[in-house]
Scaffold this active site. Structure first.
Site, PDB file in Angstrom:
ATOM      1  N   SER A 248       0.833  -1.199   0.000  1.00  0.00           N
ATOM      2  CA  SER A 248       0.000   0.000   0.000  1.00  0.00           C
ATOM      3  C   SER A 248       0.868   1.251   0.000  1.00  0.00           C
ATOM      4  O   SER A 248       1.897   1.311   0.669  1.00  0.00           O
ATOM      5  CB  SER A 248      -0.898  -0.003   1.244  1.00  0.00           C
ATOM      6  N   LEU A 249       0.428   2.275  -0.718  1.00  0.00           N
ATOM      7  CA  LEU A 249       1.114   3.569  -0.680  1.00  0.00           C
ATOM      8  C   LEU A 249       0.518   4.500   0.363  1.00  0.00           C
ATOM      9  O   LEU A 249       0.923   5.648   0.475  1.00  0.00           O
ATOM     10  CB  LEU A 249       1.059   4.236  -2.058  1.00  0.00           C
ATOM     11  N   LYS A 297     -13.753  -3.768   5.056  1.00  0.00           N
ATOM     12  CA  LYS A 297     -14.545  -2.539   5.018  1.00  0.00           C
ATOM     13  C   LYS A 297     -15.974  -2.707   5.526  1.00  0.00           C
ATOM     14  O   LYS A 297     -16.562  -1.768   6.068  1.00  0.00           O
ATOM     15  CB  LYS A 297     -14.578  -1.984   3.590  1.00  0.00           C
ATOM     16  N   ASP A 334     -14.089   7.030   0.706  1.00  0.00           N
ATOM     17  CA  ASP A 334     -14.067   6.518  -0.673  1.00  0.00           C
ATOM     18  C   ASP A 334     -15.126   7.247  -1.504  1.00  0.00           C
ATOM     19  O   ASP A 334     -14.942   7.510  -2.702  1.00  0.00           O
ATOM     20  CB  ASP A 334     -14.368   5.016  -0.701  1.00  0.00           C
ATOM     21  N   GLY A 360     -16.805  -3.543  -0.718  1.00  0.00           N
ATOM     22  CA  GLY A 360     -16.857  -2.255  -0.035  1.00  0.00           C
ATOM     23  C   GLY A 360     -16.600  -1.077  -0.950  1.00  0.00           C
ATOM     24  O   GLY A 360     -17.301  -0.062  -0.893  1.00  0.00           O
ATOM     25  N   ALA A 361     -15.600  -1.180  -1.825  1.00  0.00           N
ATOM     26  CA  ALA A 361     -15.282  -0.086  -2.745  1.00  0.00           C
ATOM     27  C   ALA A 361     -16.419   0.119  -3.740  1.00  0.00           C
ATOM     28  O   ALA A 361     -16.764   1.257  -4.088  1.00  0.00           O
ATOM     29  CB  ALA A 361     -13.982  -0.380  -3.481  1.00  0.00           C
TER      30      ALA A 361
END
Length: 512
Positions: A248-249, A297, A334, A360-361
């Protein structure tokens, strides 16, 4: 002051390579960040190379300027040195003569020495006793007294953390013991490795080159991204929880924000298999907030004391604030990210949008677009879940076979298909992309296979990085209560992603 001093001196750069020349180069790189260096003599491919390295150390009187730790770990102790104990002790005494202030002796060696003590080897420097367990974290005493262990000066316990609770136990031992080095290993142990100095460990290890143990973080990241030498018990801890999460960034995004605003806080990645394992550690580790990604999520909702009405309606949370009383408050940023990424590309109201996925997204995207006036369609592998989501946003559900004959203003990929390590796979075929705009919520790699297929068809594309940045800025502001340094955060993320696009770069995947 502990055995290894304070501040930067407690970060030990690990220098390990097959030749003396490579080791010398790594030493020079290491000394740009820390004055404490471990020389892994067992990694050198021959006695000739060991002599060359120690001759260079002696010739430059390196030991008079920096703290050197010599390690010649044998195979039984998890190292690469194939000779016996006498040869190991010989090279450690030679390291002392060259100027090394410390030597690392594994417990397997100590147990075979006369009387199980190091006392008979007068030529050795100060001794760090190493205990390694590459399978799990063993039962640990409440406190370790270094003086009770065969005449050594400090003790290191390096153990694989199979749960976050394992990491917490090991860090607890460091808090209660003097001159003890706690090294949680493995990806689950990575956050605790970053927080080790904050919790009282005498040292934290970081490789200059190739990792020498599972879960290591590079010296550059330890010093400049996580600033481990500056962390104290007053430092607020934030993080991202997910599975997978290692690439992850989000740590780069948020830590850049902390540095730019001079905030005493750090953000670390937590690989979480079971939510309760993580949540049980929140108070102990001083965690004040965290991002939530796949697959937690929706599950996180049942652990929240409060939840923003919109996040509750969506049924997915990506941001949690830990209140002063320890209770959890959930939000969804989001939603903000999807709208911010698309509003500059088209008039959302009245447009027809396909959301591919139902997790979730996907829920966040569907709710955001429906509220903005779009006509939303859902297509998902899990038909029952997809149909329920479509009904919730007053949209339509489409089977996969229908996509070739349908047209949309926008198609959004809200699945993880296309992330590392499967970055050459596309969730949709060219025949299914009948739209004006294609958005992929995956941002790493920056250029996914799906985006490439869309461009070949003349379709305008939107990278997931725009959503990632927008939702991240909103998260940062929820935790900090002040405006995020957006320019600095954006610059850092785009620089990293563009570097991965270069031929020598290694694309990785994440949506956290």
């Amino acid at each position: 002051m502990g055995a290894f001093g304070t501040g930067e001196s407690r970060v030990c750069a690990v220098v390990a390579a097959g030749t003396a020349a490579e080791m010398v180069w790594q030493v020079r790189v290491a000394l740009r960040g820390t004055p404490t260096v471990e020389l892994r003599l067992d990694w050198l491919r021959s006695d000739v190379e060991r002599r060359r390295l120690l001759a260079w150390v002696a010739r430059h009187k390196l030991g008079t300027r920096v703290t050197l730790v010599a390690t010649c770990r044998r195979v039984p102790g998890g190292g690469r040195f194939k000779s016996g104990i006498k040869a190991e002790m010989y090279w450690l005494t030679q390291a002392r003569k060259a100027g090394c202030a410390w030597c690392d002796v594994e417990i397997e060696t100590l147990r075979k020495l006369p009387n199980k003590t190091i006392g008979g080897y007068q030529m050795l420097p100060r001794v760090l006793l190493s205990v390694h367990d590459f399978r799990g974290t063993p039962a640990l005493a409440r406190e370790i007294k270094v003086a009770d262990h065969g005449g050594v000066d400090a003790v290191k316990i390096a153990a694989r953390a199979n749960t976050i609770a394992d990491s917490v136990r090991l860090l607890g031992l460091a808090r209660r013991s003097t001159n003890l080095v706690a090294v949680p290993m493995g990806e689950i142990g990575l956050p605790a490795r970053i927080l080790a100095l904050r919790e009282g460990s005498a040292l934290a290890y970081a490789p200059v080159g190739e990792a020498t143990a599972p879960g290591q973080v590079s010296l550059r990241e330890m010093m400049h991204l996580y600033r481990v030498h500056e962390l104290t018990r007053r430092t607020r801890v934030f993080g991202v929880i997910g599975n997978p999460v290692g690439h992850s960034l989000s740590p780069l995004l948020h830590n850049t924000g902390f540095i730019a605003r001079k905030v005493d806080a750090v953000y670390v990645p937590f690989l979480v298999h079971r939510l309760k394992d993580f949540l049980d550690a929140v108070e102990t580790l001083g965690i004040r907030g965290f991002s939530v990604t796949i697959p937690h999520k929706e599950t996180i909702l049942k652990f929240l004391k409060q939840c923003d009405p919109l996040a509750a309606e969506i049924g997915a949370v990506n941001t949690v604030v830990v209140r002063d009383d320890g209770s959890l408050h959930g939000s969804n940023t989001d939603y903000v990210g999807v709208l911010a990424a698309l509003e500059a590309k088209l008039r959302i109201h009245g447009s027809r949008v396909l959301v591919f996925g139902a997790g979730g997204a996907a829920r966040s995207a569907a709710f955001a677009l429906a509220r903005a006036g779009a006509r939303v369609a859902i297509c998902a592998r899990r038909g029952r879940v997809g149909k329920k989501l479509a009904s919730t946003v007053n949209g339509e559900f489409l089977g996969r076979r229908a996509l070739c004959g349908e047209k949309f203003d926008v198609i959004i990929n809200a699945t993880p298909v296309g992330m590392y390590p499967h970055r050459k796979i596309s969730p949709l075929s060219a025949r299914e992309l009948n739209c004006r705009i294609l958005m992929d919520l995956i941002y790493r790699p920056l250029d996914t296979e799906l985006l490439r297929i869309a461009r070949k068809k003349g379709i305008k594309t939107v990278s997931g990085v725009e959503m990632f940045l927008a939702q991240g800025f909103a998260q940062w502001e929820l935790w900090m209560g002040k405006r995020a340094p957006e320019a600095a955060m954006r610059r850092a993320v785009l620089k990293s992603l563009r570097a991965e696009q270069e031929p020598q770069g290694k694309n990785r995947g994440s949506r956290a």
